[in-house]
Write a protein that holds these residues in place. Structure first.
Motif, PDB file in Angstrom:
ATOM      1  N   PHE A   1       7.564  11.354   2.194  1.00  0.00           N
ATOM      2  CA  PHE A   1       8.652  10.875   1.972  1.00  0.00           C
ATOM      3  C   PHE A   1       8.915  10.896   0.228  1.00  0.00           C
ATOM      4  O   PHE A   1       9.817  10.540  -0.287  1.00  0.00           O
ATOM      5  N   ALA A   2       7.827  11.519  -0.356  1.00  0.00           N
ATOM      6  CA  ALA A   2       7.757  11.691  -1.934  1.00  0.00           C
ATOM      7  C   ALA A   2       8.970  12.496  -2.359  1.00  0.00           C
ATOM      8  O   ALA A   2       9.573  12.190  -3.592  1.00  0.00           O
ATOM      9  N   THR A   3       9.176  13.728  -1.573  1.00  0.00           N
ATOM     10  CA  THR A   3      10.299  14.477  -2.058  1.00  0.00           C
ATOM     11  C   THR A   3      11.748  13.865  -1.897  1.00  0.00           C
ATOM     12  O   THR A   3      12.656  14.162  -2.533  1.00  0.00           O
ATOM     13  N   LEU A   4      11.655  13.140  -0.739  1.00  0.00           N
ATOM     14  CA  LEU A   4      13.141  12.338  -0.553  1.00  0.00           C
ATOM     15  C   LEU A   4      13.251  11.532  -1.707  1.00  0.00           C
ATOM     16  O   LEU A   4      14.546  11.345  -2.081  1.00  0.00           O
ATOM     17  N   LEU A   5      12.376  10.747  -2.114  1.00  0.00           N
ATOM     18  CA  LEU A   5      12.470   9.909  -3.176  1.00  0.00           C
ATOM     19  C   LEU A   5      12.919  10.796  -4.474  1.00  0.00           C
ATOM     20  O   LEU A   5      13.719  10.302  -5.259  1.00  0.00           O
TER      21      LEU A   5
ATOM     22  N   HIS B   1       2.553   7.301  -6.519  1.00  0.00           N
ATOM     23  CA  HIS B   1       1.643   8.298  -6.890  1.00  0.00           C
ATOM     24  C   HIS B   1       1.684   9.722  -6.616  1.00  0.00           C
ATOM     25  O   HIS B   1       1.731  10.635  -7.338  1.00  0.00           O
ATOM     26  N   ASN B   2       2.123   9.799  -5.257  1.00  0.00           N
ATOM     27  CA  ASN B   2       2.395  11.191  -4.733  1.00  0.00           C
ATOM     28  C   ASN B   2       3.603  11.974  -5.335  1.00  0.00           C
ATOM     29  O   ASN B   2       3.776  13.027  -5.697  1.00  0.00           O
ATOM     30  N   ALA B   3       4.577  11.065  -5.471  1.00  0.00           N
ATOM     31  CA  ALA B   3       6.179  11.489  -6.019  1.00  0.00           C
ATOM     32  C   ALA B   3       5.643  12.030  -7.583  1.00  0.00           C
ATOM     33  O   ALA B   3       6.298  13.023  -7.669  1.00  0.00           O
ATOM     34  N   ASN B   4       5.027  11.181  -8.198  1.00  0.00           N
ATOM     35  CA  ASN B   4       4.877  11.653  -9.379  1.00  0.00           C
ATOM     36  C   ASN B   4       4.072  12.749  -9.460  1.00  0.00           C
ATOM     37  O   ASN B   4       4.174  13.996 -10.442  1.00  0.00           O
ATOM     38  N   GLU B   5       3.061  13.048  -8.675  1.00  0.00           N
ATOM     39  CA  GLU B   5       2.094  14.454  -8.579  1.00  0.00           C
ATOM     40  C   GLU B   5       3.073  15.356  -8.404  1.00  0.00           C
ATOM     41  O   GLU B   5       2.967  16.661  -8.755  1.00  0.00           O
ATOM     42  N   ARG B   6       4.035  15.410  -7.449  1.00  0.00           N
ATOM     43  CA  ARG B   6       4.862  16.493  -6.983  1.00  0.00           C
ATOM     44  C   ARG B   6       5.759  16.915  -8.157  1.00  0.00           C
ATOM     45  O   ARG B   6       6.029  18.004  -8.398  1.00  0.00           O
ATOM     46  N   LEU B   7       6.266  15.950  -9.059  1.00  0.00           N
ATOM     47  CA  LEU B   7       7.045  16.371 -10.263  1.00  0.00           C
ATOM     48  C   LEU B   7       6.263  17.091 -11.077  1.00  0.00           C
ATOM     49  O   LEU B   7       6.950  18.339 -11.807  1.00  0.00           O
ATOM     50  N   VAL B   8       4.980  16.931 -11.387  1.00  0.00           N
ATOM     51  CA  VAL B   8       4.184  17.606 -12.262  1.00  0.00           C
ATOM     52  C   VAL B   8       4.095  18.962 -12.092  1.00  0.00           C
ATOM     53  O   VAL B   8       4.020  19.884 -12.655  1.00  0.00           O
ATOM     54  N   LYS B   9       3.873  19.085 -10.441  1.00  0.00           N
ATOM     55  CA  LYS B   9       3.468  20.480 -10.079  1.00  0.00           C
ATOM     56  C   LYS B   9       4.576  21.366 -10.228  1.00  0.00           C
ATOM     57  O   LYS B   9       4.204  22.466 -10.662  1.00  0.00           O
ATOM     58  N   ASN B  10       5.685  20.988 -10.055  1.00  0.00           N
ATOM     59  CA  ASN B  10       6.946  21.694 -10.241  1.00  0.00           C
ATOM     60  C   ASN B  10       6.935  23.248 -10.011  1.00  0.00           C
ATOM     61  O   ASN B  10       6.489  24.251 -10.827  1.00  0.00           O
ATOM     62  N   PHE B  11       7.131  23.698  -8.508  1.00  0.00           N
ATOM     63  CA  PHE B  11       6.986  25.210  -8.417  1.00  0.00           C
ATOM     64  C   PHE B  11       7.895  26.003  -8.925  1.00  0.00           C
ATOM     65  O   PHE B  11       8.981  25.672  -9.293  1.00  0.00           O
ATOM     66  N   LYS B  12       7.720  27.457  -8.846  1.00  0.00           N
ATOM     67  CA  LYS B  12       8.489  28.224  -9.368  1.00  0.00           C
ATOM     68  C   LYS B  12       9.697  28.481  -8.325  1.00  0.00           C
ATOM     69  O   LYS B  12       9.485  28.277  -7.187  1.00  0.00           O
ATOM     70  N   MET B  13      10.966  28.656  -8.875  1.00  0.00           N
ATOM     71  CA  MET B  13      11.955  28.708  -7.977  1.00  0.00           C
ATOM     72  C   MET B  13      11.937  29.889  -6.951  1.00  0.00           C
ATOM     73  O   MET B  13      11.540  31.041  -7.500  1.00  0.00           O
ATOM     74  N   ASN B  14      12.302  29.800  -5.747  1.00  0.00           N
ATOM     75  CA  ASN B  14      12.528  30.960  -4.773  1.00  0.00           C
ATOM     76  C   ASN B  14      13.699  31.681  -4.922  1.00  0.00           C
ATOM     77  O   ASN B  14      13.545  32.962  -4.780  1.00  0.00           O
TER      78      ASN B  14
ATOM     79  N   GLN C   1      11.253  21.362  -1.586  1.00  0.00           N
ATOM     80  CA  GLN C   1      11.839  20.503  -2.477  1.00  0.00           C
ATOM     81  C   GLN C   1      10.988  20.131  -3.564  1.00  0.00           C
ATOM     82  O   GLN C   1      10.780  18.992  -4.101  1.00  0.00           O
ATOM     83  N   MET C   2      10.238  21.207  -4.168  1.00  0.00           N
ATOM     84  CA  MET C   2       9.398  21.168  -5.001  1.00  0.00           C
ATOM     85  C   MET C   2       9.730  21.935  -6.316  1.00  0.00           C
ATOM     86  O   MET C   2       8.685  21.922  -7.361  1.00  0.00           O
ATOM     87  N   ALA C   3      10.807  22.239  -6.642  1.00  0.00           N
ATOM     88  CA  ALA C   3      11.241  23.062  -7.784  1.00  0.00           C
ATOM     89  C   ALA C   3      12.166  22.603  -8.569  1.00  0.00           C
ATOM     90  O   ALA C   3      13.221  22.024  -8.209  1.00  0.00           O
ATOM     91  N   ILE C   4      12.028  22.229 -10.025  1.00  0.00           N
ATOM     92  CA  ILE C   4      13.157  21.818 -10.707  1.00  0.00           C
ATOM     93  C   ILE C   4      13.352  22.758 -11.785  1.00  0.00           C
ATOM     94  O   ILE C   4      12.376  23.194 -12.446  1.00  0.00           O
ATOM     95  N   THR C   5      14.453  23.213 -12.231  1.00  0.00           N
ATOM     96  CA  THR C   5      14.814  24.216 -13.168  1.00  0.00           C
ATOM     97  C   THR C   5      14.781  23.624 -14.605  1.00  0.00           C
ATOM     98  O   THR C   5      15.275  22.576 -14.690  1.00  0.00           O
TER      99      THR C   5
ATOM    100  N   ARG D   1       0.850  -1.098   0.109  1.00  0.00           N
ATOM    101  CA  ARG D   1      -0.034   0.003   0.015  1.00  0.00           C
ATOM    102  C   ARG D   1       0.916   1.241   0.013  1.00  0.00           C
ATOM    103  O   ARG D   1       0.672   2.223  -0.633  1.00  0.00           O
ATOM    104  N   LEU D   2       2.048   1.244   0.996  1.00  0.00           N
ATOM    105  CA  LEU D   2       2.762   2.396   0.947  1.00  0.00           C
ATOM    106  C   LEU D   2       3.351   2.826  -0.408  1.00  0.00           C
ATOM    107  O   LEU D   2       3.497   3.885  -0.857  1.00  0.00           O
ATOM    108  N   ILE D   3       4.005   1.637  -1.089  1.00  0.00           N
ATOM    109  CA  ILE D   3       4.736   2.194  -2.334  1.00  0.00           C
ATOM    110  C   ILE D   3       3.813   2.600  -3.226  1.00  0.00           C
ATOM    111  O   ILE D   3       4.067   3.421  -3.945  1.00  0.00           O
ATOM    112  N   HIS D   4       2.600   2.146  -3.537  1.00  0.00           N
ATOM    113  CA  HIS D   4       1.771   2.545  -4.656  1.00  0.00           C
ATOM    114  C   HIS D   4       1.539   3.905  -4.311  1.00  0.00           C
ATOM    115  O   HIS D   4       1.195   4.887  -5.083  1.00  0.00           O
ATOM    116  N   GLU D   5       0.930   4.104  -2.917  1.00  0.00           N
ATOM    117  CA  GLU D   5       0.664   5.718  -2.652  1.00  0.00           C
ATOM    118  C   GLU D   5       1.973   6.592  -2.875  1.00  0.00           C
ATOM    119  O   GLU D   5       1.945   7.767  -3.323  1.00  0.00           O
ATOM    120  N   LEU D   6       3.208   6.119  -2.369  1.00  0.00           N
ATOM    121  CA  LEU D   6       4.399   6.994  -2.586  1.00  0.00           C
ATOM    122  C   LEU D   6       4.619   7.295  -3.966  1.00  0.00           C
ATOM    123  O   LEU D   6       4.961   8.379  -4.220  1.00  0.00           O
TER     124      LEU D   6
END
Length: 274
Positions: free
Chosen positions: A210-214, A87-100, A266-270, A80-85
């Protein structure tokens, strides 16, 4: 009038017209190589987005536990944890915040164009493995039992390492083996195409924690570096004080939110990192 094709580092050729052979650009092999090594030529900006397609990063996951099965998740909870993890890690990649950083920057936040997929090496597997091994199950990042950079567990249990990123979720060493200053923090280390992550089970927290750690550790496997301590090869990732959270005093008034730094976002990728 002569028709020809321009040099391009993208996989689409564009037609040009040359009225005089003297107008032909002279580009030697060294110059062409230098131009095509420029990372931003491969960033999926909106005006060239159709040249790119989403890349799938294959991963499988290994849970390490003692032979008594008391130091990590049960098999149902682990699945259960891996499927959730993932999924959440993929969602965070797509969101990609603007750099501070730097303050007032105009660095665009682009779609990273990659996602993780749980991958089985054989048709009768699900890509999630459970191993019970008193000798190799524990993770230690300090002290006399330190093994965070040792690849022993990867060498023994990795599956399809040439084409699949193998993620090893490990418990920290037991209390009787720790020094008083040892902390069971969330931590990870990338080793080739394998990576170790520890602290999930001990924290008792939900998978999304733990999504951003991954994402950070897989970023290392894909060739990204920390940005605060040295030149990481990208001009759009400025050096900084590596503060976890903002404070009222320098140097932590304005902090990084980049994926490859140690911060509370840990949500921004340039574009250069992509």
């Amino acid at each position: 009038m002569l028709s020809g094709c321009s040099l391009s580092c993208h996989n689409r050729l564009s037609s040009v017209f040359i009225s005089d052979l003297n107008d032909l650009p002279i580009i030697d092999s060294y110059q062409e190589s230098y131009v095509c090594d420029e990372p931003l030529l491969y960033a999926p900006y909106e005006h060239v987005r159709e040249l790119f397609y989403e890349q799938i990063i294959r991963v499988n996951v290994h849970f390490l536990n003692s032979e008594s099965k008391e130091h990590n998740y049960t098999e149902p909870d682990g699945v259960r944890l891996i499927h959730e993890l993932l999924h959440n890690a993929n969602e965070r990649l797509v969101k990609n915040f603007k750099m501070n950083l730097p303050v007032g920057n105009d660095t665009p936040a682009l779609h990273p164009m990659y996602q993780y997929e749980l991958w089985q090496a054989d048709s009768d597997e699900d890509g999630i493995y459970f191993h019970y091994d008193d000798e190799l199950c524990f993770f230690a990042n300090k002290g006399k039992h330190r093994n965070n950079y040792r690849p022993d567990v990867i060498k023994k249990y990795a599956v399809g390492l040439d084409t699949i990123i193998n993620v090893f979720i490990m418990p920290h060493i037991p209390k009787k083996m720790r020094s008083k200053s040892y902390k069971t923090s969330r931590t990870g280390v990338a080793l080739g195409h394998g990576l170790k992550i520890a602290g999930l089970y001990e924290s008792g927290k939900e998978s999304w924690e733990f999504a951003t750690l991954l994402n950070h550790e897989i970023g290392h496997i894909l060739g990204l570096h920390h940005t605060w301590s040295a030149n990481d090869g990208c001009d759009d990732t400025p050096r900084h004080a590596n503060c976890w959270g903002p404070t009222d005093e320098k140097p932590c008034i304005d902090i990084s939110n980049n994926l490859m730094d140690y911060n509370n976002s840990q949500m921004a990728i340039t574009p250069c990192q992509i």
